[in-house]
Design an enzyme around this catalytic site. Structure first.
Site, mmCIF file in Angstrom:
data_model
loop_
_atom_site.group_PDB
_atom_site.id
_atom_site.type_symbol
_atom_site.label_atom_id
_atom_site.label_comp_id
_atom_site.label_asym_id
_atom_site.label_seq_id
_atom_site.Cartn_x
_atom_site.Cartn_y
_atom_site.Cartn_z
ATOM 1 N N PHE A 28 99.906 99.210 41.900
ATOM 2 C CA PHE A 28 100.999 100.165 41.663
ATOM 3 C C PHE A 28 100.882 101.389 42.573
ATOM 4 C CE2 PHE A 28 101.806 98.950 36.880
ATOM 5 C CZ PHE A 28 102.266 97.706 37.285
ATOM 6 N N LYS B 282 109.016 92.036 32.195
ATOM 7 C CA LYS B 282 108.425 91.094 33.151
ATOM 8 C C LYS B 282 107.076 90.637 32.625
ATOM 9 C CE LYS B 282 107.729 90.298 38.066
ATOM 10 N NZ LYS B 282 107.992 90.824 39.431
ATOM 11 N N SER C 274 101.292 92.968 35.564
ATOM 12 C CA SER C 274 100.504 93.001 36.794
ATOM 13 C C SER C 274 99.025 92.859 36.450
ATOM 14 C CB SER C 274 100.723 94.315 37.538
ATOM 15 O OG SER C 274 99.790 94.428 38.599
ATOM 16 N N ASP D 94 109.474 96.675 47.928
ATOM 17 C CA ASP D 94 109.854 98.060 48.238
ATOM 18 C C ASP D 94 109.497 98.929 47.029
ATOM 19 O OD1 ASP D 94 110.864 100.368 49.297
ATOM 20 O OD2 ASP D 94 112.964 99.752 49.259
ATOM 21 N N ASN E 156 97.395 89.721 46.189
ATOM 22 C CA ASN E 156 97.439 91.174 46.342
ATOM 23 C C ASN E 156 96.802 91.845 45.143
ATOM 24 O OD1 ASN E 156 99.365 93.151 44.724
ATOM 25 N ND2 ASN E 156 100.332 91.114 44.682
ATOM 26 N N ASN F 190 105.382 87.180 36.782
ATOM 27 C CA ASN F 190 104.598 87.962 37.733
ATOM 28 C C ASN F 190 103.585 87.040 38.418
ATOM 29 O OD1 ASN F 190 103.403 90.281 38.994
ATOM 30 N ND2 ASN F 190 103.978 91.505 37.216
ATOM 31 N N ASN G 266 96.706 93.910 38.338
ATOM 32 C CA ASN G 266 95.999 94.837 39.221
ATOM 33 C C ASN G 266 95.838 96.249 38.668
ATOM 34 O OD1 ASN G 266 95.806 92.762 41.154
ATOM 35 N ND2 ASN G 266 97.912 93.177 41.785
ATOM 36 N N THR G 267 96.264 96.465 37.422
ATOM 37 C CA THR G 267 95.993 97.717 36.709
ATOM 38 C C THR G 267 95.142 97.361 35.493
ATOM 39 O OG1 THR G 267 98.041 98.792 37.424
ATOM 40 C CG2 THR G 267 97.008 99.636 35.424
#
Length: 345
Positions: free
Chosen positions: A117, A222, A180, A67, A113, A251, A182-183
């Site tokens: 963000f 994290k 993450s 979420d 995935n 993560n 993904n950045t």
């Protein structure tokens, strides 16, 4: 949901993963508004745990990422979680990476995935949190913060401070997401020089915010599973040096060793789900060996059963979080994990 989810899952898995994700959450919202979840979900387990001055009703939480914008707080809370973590949110809205950006590796009970963000910005999320019944009734809600993709990594501290300032008043705790994949370049913040600078800046900002609001909010970090023992020890030492309150391990991973040759295994992004279980546990054990009882660990990664949750606790975690396991096992996983971790009375 007893075993109703096993009937729904084949249909959901026929849909694009991101569409299925959004459809499931919107239907959960409807069920919660209509008062149906109380009849569909097993009663929440009461097993209070005190960590960082917070009383968690039970040790099973929702991991960040499910979420991102705080749009489904009350529905997710009704599934029996002891706490929710919302986000990752960034100072400014951003669309994330191009679609498709989520892939199921069903054979491995895994997900890849590269969402990036995607969120509507921290201010919009905070407004939703304030409107939620869960927050208004004192539910434990963590806010996971990150930097915007457009912000140079050298200026990343600024984004984290802006986000922390925005969420400070409403968050039970604040998680700093530097892991993450993904950045672009985000994981560089886990290196000694940049992490030291970031943690120092956050420590100073929290002192100022603590004075402003009259309360010291816990700060969690994290981290990634793709760290060698030296890096893990270094991060553990810096967490203690700068007064961080807990560490979330871990993560998603960029490793594909456990899913080689499977459909979608070559897609870029972070791998989560069952293949993450062992890697996450290794990091938790290493952190626990370095930190001892000086800093709590929250375990996440590869939890698809109550036994998996117990493994996290045995490795050294105090609490656990779920995400990908919910996709494969359904909402009843929350109750199963909470039962497996329940302390004898």
């Amino acid at each position: 949901m007893i075993d109703r989810y096993s009937l729904l899952r084949p249909w959901l898995f026929c849909l694009d993963p991101e569409k299925a994700h959004n459809l499931t959450l919107s239907n959960l919202d409807r069920a919660q508004r209509w008062g149906l979840l109380d009849h569909l979900v097993t009663k929440s387990i009461h097993d209070p745990q005190i960590l960082c001055g917070i009383e968690f009703p039970n040790p099973v939480g929702l991991a960040a990422g499910l979420d991102k914008d705080g749009k489904h707080i009350d529905a997710l809370a009704a599934l029996g979680f002891g706490f929710l973590e919302i986000g990752t949110v960034t100072p400014k809205p951003q669309p994330g990476n191009p679609k498709p950006r989520m892939f199921r590796l069903t054979e491995a009970q895994a997900i890849i995935n590269r969402m990036g963000f995607n969120n509507e910005g921290v201010e919009a999320c905070v407004a939703r949190v304030r409107r939620s019944q869960f927050w208004q009734s004192g539910g434990v809600l963590g806010m996971n913060i990150g930097k915007n993709a457009s912000t140079p990594i050298e200026e990343g501290s600024r984004d984290y401070i802006l986000a922390m300032e925005a969420v400070y008043e409403i968050a039970s705790y604040i998680t700093v997401n530097i892991s993450s994949p993904n950045t672009q370049n985000l994981r560089a913040l886990q290196g000694e020089e940049m992490l030291r600078e970031l943690l120092s800046s956050l420590d100073e900002a929290r002192k100022r915010l603590s004075d402003q609001y009259g309360v010291r909010k816990p700060l969690f970090l994290k981290i990634a599973p793709d760290l060698d023992p030296h890096d893990i020890n270094l991060i553990a030492d810096l967490l203690l040096e700068f007064g961080m309150d807990a560490v979330i391990a871990t993560n998603t991973t960029i490793s594909r060793e456990a899913v080689q040759g499977m459909e979608f295994s070559s897609e870029a992004g972070g791998l989560s789900g069952a293949p993450m279980r062992a890697a996450s546990n290794i990091v938790i054990k290493a952190l626990n060996a370095r930190l001892g009882n000086r800093l709590p660990i929250i375990g996440v990664g590869g939890i698809l059963s109550g036994s998996d949750a117990r493994q996290k606790i045995m490795a050294g975690a105090s609490l656990v979080q779920l995400y990908s396991g919910l996709i494969y096992r359904g909402p009843d996983l929350v109750n199963k994990c909470a039962k497996a971790l329940r302390q004898p009375e």
